[in-house]
Write a protein that holds these residues in place. Structure first.
Motif, PDB file in Angstrom:
ATOM      1  N   ASP A  33     -39.722  -8.206  97.977  1.00  0.00           N
ATOM      2  CA  ASP A  33     -41.157  -7.941  98.072  1.00  0.00           C
ATOM      3  C   ASP A  33     -41.928  -8.858  97.129  1.00  0.00           C
ATOM      4  N   PRO A  34     -42.610  -9.882  97.649  1.00  0.00           N
ATOM      5  CA  PRO A  34     -43.368 -10.796  96.787  1.00  0.00           C
ATOM      6  C   PRO A  34     -44.740 -10.230  96.434  1.00  0.00           C
ATOM      7  N   TYR A  35     -45.077  -9.040  96.945  1.00  0.00           N
ATOM      8  CA  TYR A  35     -46.431  -8.513  96.784  1.00  0.00           C
ATOM      9  C   TYR A  35     -46.555  -7.566  95.592  1.00  0.00           C
ATOM     10  N   GLY A  36     -45.439  -7.285  94.934  1.00  0.00           N
ATOM     11  CA  GLY A  36     -45.480  -6.442  93.743  1.00  0.00           C
ATOM     12  C   GLY A  36     -45.880  -5.001  93.998  1.00  0.00           C
ATOM     13  N   ILE A  37     -45.556  -4.497  95.163  1.00  0.00           N
ATOM     14  CA  ILE A  37     -45.858  -3.087  95.469  1.00  0.00           C
ATOM     15  C   ILE A  37     -44.828  -2.219  94.723  1.00  0.00           C
ATOM     16  N   PRO A  38     -45.308  -1.164  94.023  1.00  0.00           N
ATOM     17  CA  PRO A  38     -44.388  -0.384  93.183  1.00  0.00           C
ATOM     18  C   PRO A  38     -43.225   0.262  93.954  1.00  0.00           C
ATOM     19  N   THR A  39     -42.092   0.370  93.268  1.00  0.00           N
ATOM     20  CA  THR A  39     -40.892   0.960  93.878  1.00  0.00           C
ATOM     21  C   THR A  39     -41.160   2.351  94.447  1.00  0.00           C
ATOM     22  N   GLU A  40     -41.955   3.166  93.703  1.00  0.00           N
ATOM     23  CA  GLU A  40     -42.220   4.532  94.189  1.00  0.00           C
ATOM     24  C   GLU A  40     -42.922   4.494  95.546  1.00  0.00           C
ATOM     25  N   GLU A  41     -43.752   3.484  95.746  1.00  0.00           N
ATOM     26  CA  GLU A  41     -44.431   3.358  97.037  1.00  0.00           C
ATOM     27  C   GLU A  41     -43.419   3.054  98.140  1.00  0.00           C
ATOM     28  N   TRP A  42     -42.503   2.125  97.845  1.00  0.00           N
ATOM     29  CA  TRP A  42     -41.491   1.780  98.851  1.00  0.00           C
ATOM     30  C   TRP A  42     -40.574   2.963  99.141  1.00  0.00           C
ATOM     31  N   GLU A  43     -40.436   3.858  98.153  1.00  0.00           N
ATOM     32  CA  GLU A  43     -39.572   5.028  98.381  1.00  0.00           C
ATOM     33  C   GLU A  43     -40.188   6.024  99.362  1.00  0.00           C
ATOM     34  N   THR A  44     -41.495   5.843  99.684  1.00  0.00           N
ATOM     35  CA  THR A  44     -42.104   6.722 100.691  1.00  0.00           C
ATOM     36  C   THR A  44     -41.827   6.211 102.122  1.00  0.00           C
ATOM     37  N   PHE A  45     -41.196   5.062 102.220  1.00  0.00           N
ATOM     38  CA  PHE A  45     -40.884   4.465 103.531  1.00  0.00           C
ATOM     39  C   PHE A  45     -40.121   5.494 104.363  1.00  0.00           C
ATOM     40  N   ASP A  46     -40.713   5.907 105.492  1.00  0.00           N
ATOM     41  CA  ASP A  46     -40.043   6.896 106.331  1.00  0.00           C
ATOM     42  C   ASP A  46     -39.909   6.325 107.736  1.00  0.00           C
ATOM     43  N   GLU A  47     -38.713   5.865 108.056  1.00  0.00           N
ATOM     44  CA  GLU A  47     -38.521   5.232 109.354  1.00  0.00           C
ATOM     45  C   GLU A  47     -38.715   6.255 110.461  1.00  0.00           C
ATOM     46  N   PRO A  48     -39.519   5.913 111.485  1.00  0.00           N
ATOM     47  CA  PRO A  48     -39.852   6.911 112.498  1.00  0.00           C
ATOM     48  C   PRO A  48     -38.723   7.154 113.507  1.00  0.00           C
TER      49      PRO A  48
END
Lengths: 496, 101
Positions: A33-48
């Motif tokens: 991730d080159p955009y520096g989005i926080p890890t906690e945000e990525w942990e909300t990734f919920d594949e549909p």
């Protein structure tokens, strides 16, 4: 046994705090991730579209055994003995363009499975990686039995290792969106723009015509492949939602816009020309344009809106291109037929022209005027006049000859950009815009024509250029697939 | 040529490989989504079933129509594509849009 939903969230949560190396060393931004989005945000990734490994293995086994059994059952049929050369062209073009591109897609999925910042993304892309490997193997194996019948089928394996002009175009685009981007950007580009929008045309749209023709092996194969895509393409949706939520809508939008255009330029050739020219008239179910409206204008563009992105800024240019680009390239590829690995039929007899005029009003007075000259030359026995004596100007982005709708006024122009030491030519504003987004990234690539002048192809004689492109090496180049039979309808008309 | 050619629809639903599962899913959709009108387009090799805004496929209903056990995960074998967005649970697949146009 527990239901999937009772253990799934725990099983896929494989994030941990590294102690031997830094987080950044474990997940380098340029790979993840080159955009520096926080890890906690990525942990909300919920594949549909969820699947467990056990389910995955069972389902894929079922898909594979079905695809291979249909092939085995029909292997003794006389389908390929009797099939029109136009259909053989569809297959040769498809396998050459697609088989090893699937292997690139496998590497793209592998990158997400290692460097994706979300554990759910890493999990789902493992399946994606295995999917793409399956697609590679299927699409190398299926054409293999046809190689003994016609050497041009060998391009299924050889094309991507060659420097054929058409392959340079495909490779430039795929290297750009799949091979040389971080996991997040390429997920927007490939999972959402490529796999959600356009693979449907190649893998489902074409199956309708295949089934009409009686090639059930191919129809079954490609729709089976697309059932994998329908699942793993869903990696793009949560990626885009998280980017938008974290102030990166602009970057997501740009990635989508670049990729849709790049893949569109290729698909209008690999699907557009087959649907409107190579497939025999009696078996055409809908026009390419109608399929584009079904899959991209209606289905995909609506998903773009639902996700909170905008349609690409070049939408009007895109709609115009749906009416034109593949017609231009059918003319170009047919004229330069010795440079490709299939035998493109001109296929513009009186009945075909009537159909084209109905589906694309104005075709006769524009594209028809180009084919009138060719048809007259053939009717008068001047086949030699149908081979162009000059070199096309190639777009420095899509690597495809610059073209435009013919007619009383021919509006072809090159959109140019001076950068560094040289001038670059582009087919449209869109290809030039892509270059402008990152000139350093693109500036050193040479088109096939650049290579004739730079000394890469030396001396640039016709013989050397063809050899450089693999023609006469991997197989013979193309000729008219119907040996000009399509002009006979005009001869009959003239006799009346 | 106009920029108006964009989707002004809320059509959602599965695109299925033609065959017995596709037929069963279409029947199950009509049963499990009362009051919804479905349009079913037959494209020889595939079938497109669509309705407005939202619809659900239940494994139980598909199994009953087919007359054999059927898990929702098996739908993937025949689900070549879909319009709208997707949500999967242990025994259903839902197709929907978040925003209605």
């Amino acid at each position: 046994m527990l239901e999937r939903s009772e253990w799934y969230d725990i099983a896929r949560d494989t994030n941990w705090t590294p102690s031997y190396v830094s987080q950044e060393a474990l997940f380098p931004p340029e790979m993840g991730d080159p955009y520096g989005i926080p890890t906690e945000e990525w942990e909300t990734f919920d594949e549909p579209y969820k699947v467990s490994y056990r389910e995955y293995v069972n389902i894929q086994r079922e898909k594979d055994s079905a695809a291979y059994s249909v092939k085995a059952a029909l292997a003794r049929s006389k389908f390929h003995d009797e099939a029109d050369e136009g259909w053989a062209c569809v297959l040769k073009l498809h396998y050459g363009a697609v088989a090893l591109t699937e292997y690139q897609a496998c590497q793209f999925q592998a990158r997400m499975s290692r460097f994706g910042p979300s554990p759910a993304m890493r999990n789902m892309s493992v399946y994606g990686m295995l999917d793409e490997l399956r697609h590679t193997q299927l699409q190398l194996f299926f054409p293999h039995e046809l190689v003994h019948r016609d050497r041009q089928y060998d391009w299924a394996h050889e094309a991507q290792h060659s420097k054929n002009w058409a392959v340079l175009g495909g490779r430039h685009a795929m290297d750009d969106i799949m091979m040389t981007r971080d996991a997040i950007t390429s997920s927007v580009m490939v999972s959402f723009a490529f796999e959600t929008a356009l693979t449907n045309l190649q893998m489902i749209g074409l199956s309708t015509d295949a089934a009409n023709l009686g090639d059930h092996t191919f129809a079954n194969l490609i729709t089976s492949i697309q059932s994998d895509e329908a699942r793993h393409a869903q990696l793009g949706t949560p990626t885009i939602e998280i980017m938008i939520r974290n102030g990166r809508k602009k970057e997501a939008q740009q990635a989508m816009d670049i990729a849709l255009w790049r893949v569109w330029r290729l698909f209008s050739i690999t699907v557009g020309i087959p649907m409107d020219y190579y497939i025999p008239l009696e078996q055409r179910h809908m026009s390419f344009k109608e399929f584009m409206h079904e899959w991209v204008i209606n289905q995909w563009e609506r998903q773009v809106q639902d996700l909170g992105l905008e349609r690409p800024w070049y939408w009007d240019i895109f709609l115009l291109d749906i009416d034109n680009h593949h017609h231009c390239q059918q003319g170009g590829i047919w004229s330069w037929r010795p440079t490709v690995w299939w035998n493109p039929p001109g296929a513009v007899g009186p009945k075909e022209r009537e159909w084209l005029e109905e589906k694309y009003p104005g075709w006769n007075e524009s594209y028809g005027s180009y084919w009138d000259v060719i048809t007259n030359n053939l009717l008068q026995g001047h086949e030699e006049k149908t081979h162009p004596q000059c070199i096309p100007i190639i777009c420095n982005m899509c690597q495809i000859p610059i073209s435009h709708r013919p007619g009383p006024e021919w509006g072809a122009r090159a959109y140019q950009r001076e950068y560094g030491e040289r001038r670059y030519n582009f087919c449209t504003e869109v290809c030039r815009w892509i270059f402008d987004t990152d000139p350093e990234r693109y500036k050193d690539h040479e088109t096939i024509v650049d290579r004739m002048y730079s000394g890469e192809i030396d001396p640039p004689t016709l013989e050397n250029v063809l050899k450089y492109m693999g023609i006469g090496v991997i197989s013979e180049g193309g000729r008219d697939g119907h040996d000009y039979g399509w002009v006979e309808g005009f001869r009959a008309q003239a006799a009346e | 040529m106009s920029g108006d050619a964009v989707a002004r629809n809320n059509a959602v639903g599965p695109v299925l490989r033609a065959g017995e599962v596709a037929d069963a899913v279409v029947e199950a959709l009509e049963e499990d989504n009362p009051g919804k009108e479905f349009t079913v387009e037959d494209r020889v090799a595939y079938v497109r079933a669509e309705t407005e805004g939202e619809c659900v496929v239940r494994a139980e209903t598909v199994a009953r129509v087919l007359g054999r056990p059927f898990k929702i995960a098996e739908l993937e074998v025949n689900l070549s594509s879909f319009s709208g967005r997707i949500e999967t649970t242990d025994d259903t697949m839902r197709f929907y849009f978040e925003k209605r146009l």
